[in-house]
Scaffold this active site. Structure first.
Site, PDB file in Angstrom:
ATOM      1  N   ASP A  35      61.089  80.624  43.410  1.00 13.49           N
ATOM      2  CA  ASP A  35      59.655  80.817  43.207  1.00 13.49           C
ATOM      3  C   ASP A  35      59.009  81.135  44.549  1.00 13.49           C
ATOM      4  O   ASP A  35      59.319  80.521  45.570  1.00 13.49           O
ATOM      5  CB  ASP A  35      59.037  79.555  42.585  1.00 13.49           C
ATOM      6  CG  ASP A  35      57.661  79.825  41.997  1.00 13.49           C
ATOM      7  OD1 ASP A  35      57.516  79.787  40.770  1.00 13.49           O
ATOM      8  OD2 ASP A  35      56.714  80.077  42.785  1.00 13.49           O
ATOM      9  N   ILE A  36      58.085  82.096  44.553  1.00 12.39           N
ATOM     10  CA  ILE A  36      57.443  82.538  45.788  1.00 12.39           C
ATOM     11  C   ILE A  36      56.498  81.468  46.334  1.00 12.39           C
ATOM     12  O   ILE A  36      56.159  81.492  47.520  1.00 12.39           O
ATOM     13  CB  ILE A  36      56.704  83.878  45.524  1.00 12.39           C
ATOM     14  CG1 ILE A  36      56.526  84.680  46.800  1.00 12.39           C
ATOM     15  CG2 ILE A  36      55.379  83.655  44.812  1.00 12.39           C
ATOM     16  CD1 ILE A  36      56.088  86.114  46.561  1.00 12.39           C
ATOM     17  N   ASN A  92      55.980  76.664  30.987  1.00 14.66           N
ATOM     18  CA  ASN A  92      54.538  76.707  30.755  1.00 14.66           C
ATOM     19  C   ASN A  92      54.279  77.752  29.670  1.00 14.66           C
ATOM     20  O   ASN A  92      54.768  78.882  29.758  1.00 14.66           O
ATOM     21  CB  ASN A  92      53.803  77.092  32.037  1.00 14.66           C
ATOM     22  CG  ASN A  92      53.895  76.008  33.097  1.00 14.66           C
ATOM     23  OD1 ASN A  92      53.989  74.828  32.780  1.00 14.66           O
ATOM     24  ND2 ASN A  92      53.885  76.411  34.356  1.00 14.66           N
ATOM     25  N   GLY A  98      48.857  76.742  32.277  1.00 14.55           N
ATOM     26  CA  GLY A  98      49.206  77.235  33.603  1.00 14.55           C
ATOM     27  C   GLY A  98      50.109  78.454  33.608  1.00 14.55           C
ATOM     28  O   GLY A  98      50.558  78.876  34.680  1.00 14.55           O
ATOM     29  N   GLN A  99      50.396  79.019  32.426  1.00 10.15           N
ATOM     30  CA  GLN A  99      51.234  80.229  32.434  1.00 10.15           C
ATOM     31  C   GLN A  99      50.438  81.395  33.002  1.00 10.15           C
ATOM     32  O   GLN A  99      49.316  81.673  32.553  1.00 10.15           O
ATOM     33  CB  GLN A  99      51.724  80.563  31.022  1.00 10.15           C
ATOM     34  CG  GLN A  99      52.759  81.696  31.039  1.00 10.15           C
ATOM     35  CD  GLN A  99      53.313  82.039  29.656  1.00 10.15           C
ATOM     36  OE1 GLN A  99      52.895  81.485  28.633  1.00 10.15           O
ATOM     37  NE2 GLN A  99      54.255  82.971  29.632  1.00 10.15           N
ATOM     38  N   HIS A 105      59.970  82.327  31.186  1.00  8.67           N
ATOM     39  CA  HIS A 105      60.701  81.846  32.355  1.00  8.67           C
ATOM     40  C   HIS A 105      60.755  80.332  32.339  1.00  8.67           C
ATOM     41  O   HIS A 105      59.795  79.666  31.963  1.00  8.67           O
ATOM     42  CB  HIS A 105      60.063  82.330  33.655  1.00  8.67           C
ATOM     43  CG  HIS A 105      58.597  82.020  33.788  1.00  8.67           C
ATOM     44  ND1 HIS A 105      57.630  82.796  33.195  1.00  8.67           N
ATOM     45  CD2 HIS A 105      57.947  81.020  34.417  1.00  8.67           C
ATOM     46  CE1 HIS A 105      56.444  82.284  33.472  1.00  8.67           C
ATOM     47  NE2 HIS A 105      56.597  81.205  34.207  1.00  8.67           N
ATOM     48  N   HIS A 107      61.016  77.108  34.793  1.00  4.67           N
ATOM     49  CA  HIS A 107      60.957  76.573  36.152  1.00  4.67           C
ATOM     50  C   HIS A 107      62.019  75.484  36.265  1.00  4.67           C
ATOM     51  O   HIS A 107      62.066  74.582  35.416  1.00  4.67           O
ATOM     52  CB  HIS A 107      59.612  75.908  36.429  1.00  4.67           C
ATOM     53  CG  HIS A 107      58.423  76.812  36.407  1.00  4.67           C
ATOM     54  ND1 HIS A 107      57.793  77.238  37.558  1.00  4.67           N
ATOM     55  CD2 HIS A 107      57.725  77.365  35.384  1.00  4.67           C
ATOM     56  CE1 HIS A 107      56.749  78.004  37.237  1.00  4.67           C
ATOM     57  NE2 HIS A 107      56.689  78.096  35.915  1.00  4.67           N
TER      58      HIS A 107
HETATM   59  P1  AMP Z   1      53.809  80.327  35.437  1.00  3.21           P
HETATM   60  O1  AMP Z   1      52.540  79.928  36.160  1.00  3.21           O
HETATM   61  O2  AMP Z   1      54.460  79.243  34.650  1.00  3.21           O
HETATM   62  O3  AMP Z   1      53.575  81.594  34.618  1.00  3.21           O
HETATM   63  O4  AMP Z   1      54.851  80.669  36.573  1.00  3.21           O
HETATM   64  C1  AMP Z   1      54.842  81.855  37.279  1.00  3.21           C
HETATM   65  C2  AMP Z   1      55.490  81.557  38.595  1.00  3.21           C
HETATM   66  O5  AMP Z   1      55.862  82.786  39.180  1.00  3.21           O
HETATM   67  C3  AMP Z   1      54.582  80.841  39.614  1.00  3.21           C
HETATM   68  O6  AMP Z   1      55.157  79.595  39.964  1.00  3.21           O
HETATM   69  C4  AMP Z   1      54.532  81.818  40.796  1.00  3.21           C
HETATM   70  O7  AMP Z   1      54.539  81.152  42.044  1.00  3.21           O
HETATM   71  C5  AMP Z   1      55.786  82.655  40.583  1.00  3.21           C
HETATM   72  N1  AMP Z   1      55.768  83.988  41.135  1.00  3.21           N
HETATM   73  C6  AMP Z   1      54.752  84.895  41.068  1.00  3.21           C
HETATM   74  N2  AMP Z   1      55.116  86.040  41.673  1.00  3.21           N
HETATM   75  C7  AMP Z   1      56.388  85.857  42.114  1.00  3.21           C
HETATM   76  C8  AMP Z   1      57.310  86.673  42.842  1.00  3.21           C
HETATM   77  N3  AMP Z   1      57.028  87.935  43.209  1.00  3.21           N
HETATM   78  N4  AMP Z   1      58.522  86.155  43.147  1.00  3.21           N
HETATM   79  C9  AMP Z   1      58.827  84.880  42.789  1.00  3.21           C
HETATM   80  N5  AMP Z   1      58.006  84.067  42.107  1.00  3.21           N
HETATM   81  C10 AMP Z   1      56.802  84.544  41.785  1.00  3.21           C
END
Ligand code: AMP
Ligand code: ZN
Length: 119
Positions: A35-36, A92, A98-99, A105, A107
């Site tokens: 995760d970024i 999520n 929080g999605q 995906h 986590h």
């Molecule tokens: P969610 O909020 O459950 O939809 O999770 C989306 C996740 O994607 C968040 O934790 C972000 O930090 C992560 N995210 C967004 N952009 C990227 C990216 N380019 N590379 C890796 N993770 C990312």
């Protein structure tokens, strides 16, 4: 068609390689990357290569793919050595939960104490 790549989807672009990511594992059906914006020492996202907007849609359309994602989540936890201390797998679902990325995906979170219930 269900599961086809979506042009405006960030995670489809990670699957295709158009956007870089720190990939930790790949299978024929899944990709796992860090995760970024990590919320724990281990924070990896496991996604199906196929595009579904959330875990529920994925489970309805391709239940076997849910098993692939969960198996990979366990492999990630083992590789990061958080399986012994415990880890959490979170889907999520919906903006209210929080999605923010509407490509299913999981986590995988571990490496620190994880409170229950989560916030
Ligand atoms: P969610 O909020 O459950 O939809 O999770 C989306 C996740 O994607 C968040 O934790 C972000 O930090 C992560 N995210 C967004 N952009 C990227 C990216 N380019 N590379 C890796 N993770 C990312
Ligand atoms: Zn997608």
């Amino acid at each position: 068609m269900a599961g086809e790549p979506q042009a405006d989807c960030l995670f489809c672009k990670i699957v295709s390689g158009d956007i870089p990511a720190t990939i930790v594992r790949e299978t024929d059906t899944t990709v796992a990357f860090r995760d970024i914006n990590p919320q724990a020492p281990t924070h990896v996202l496991v996604i199906p290569r196929a595009h579904y907007p959330d875990a529920a849609a994925l489970a309805t359309a391709e239940p076997g793919l849910v098993a692939d994602v969960l198996r990979e989540a366990a492999e990630v936890a083992a590789e990061d050595k958080v399986d012994g201390t415990g880890y959490r797998v979170v889907f999520n679902t919906g903006a209210g939960a929080g999605q923010t990325v509407f490509h299913a995906h999981a986590h995988v979170l571990g490496g620190r104490g994880l409170e229950w219930p989560p916030g």
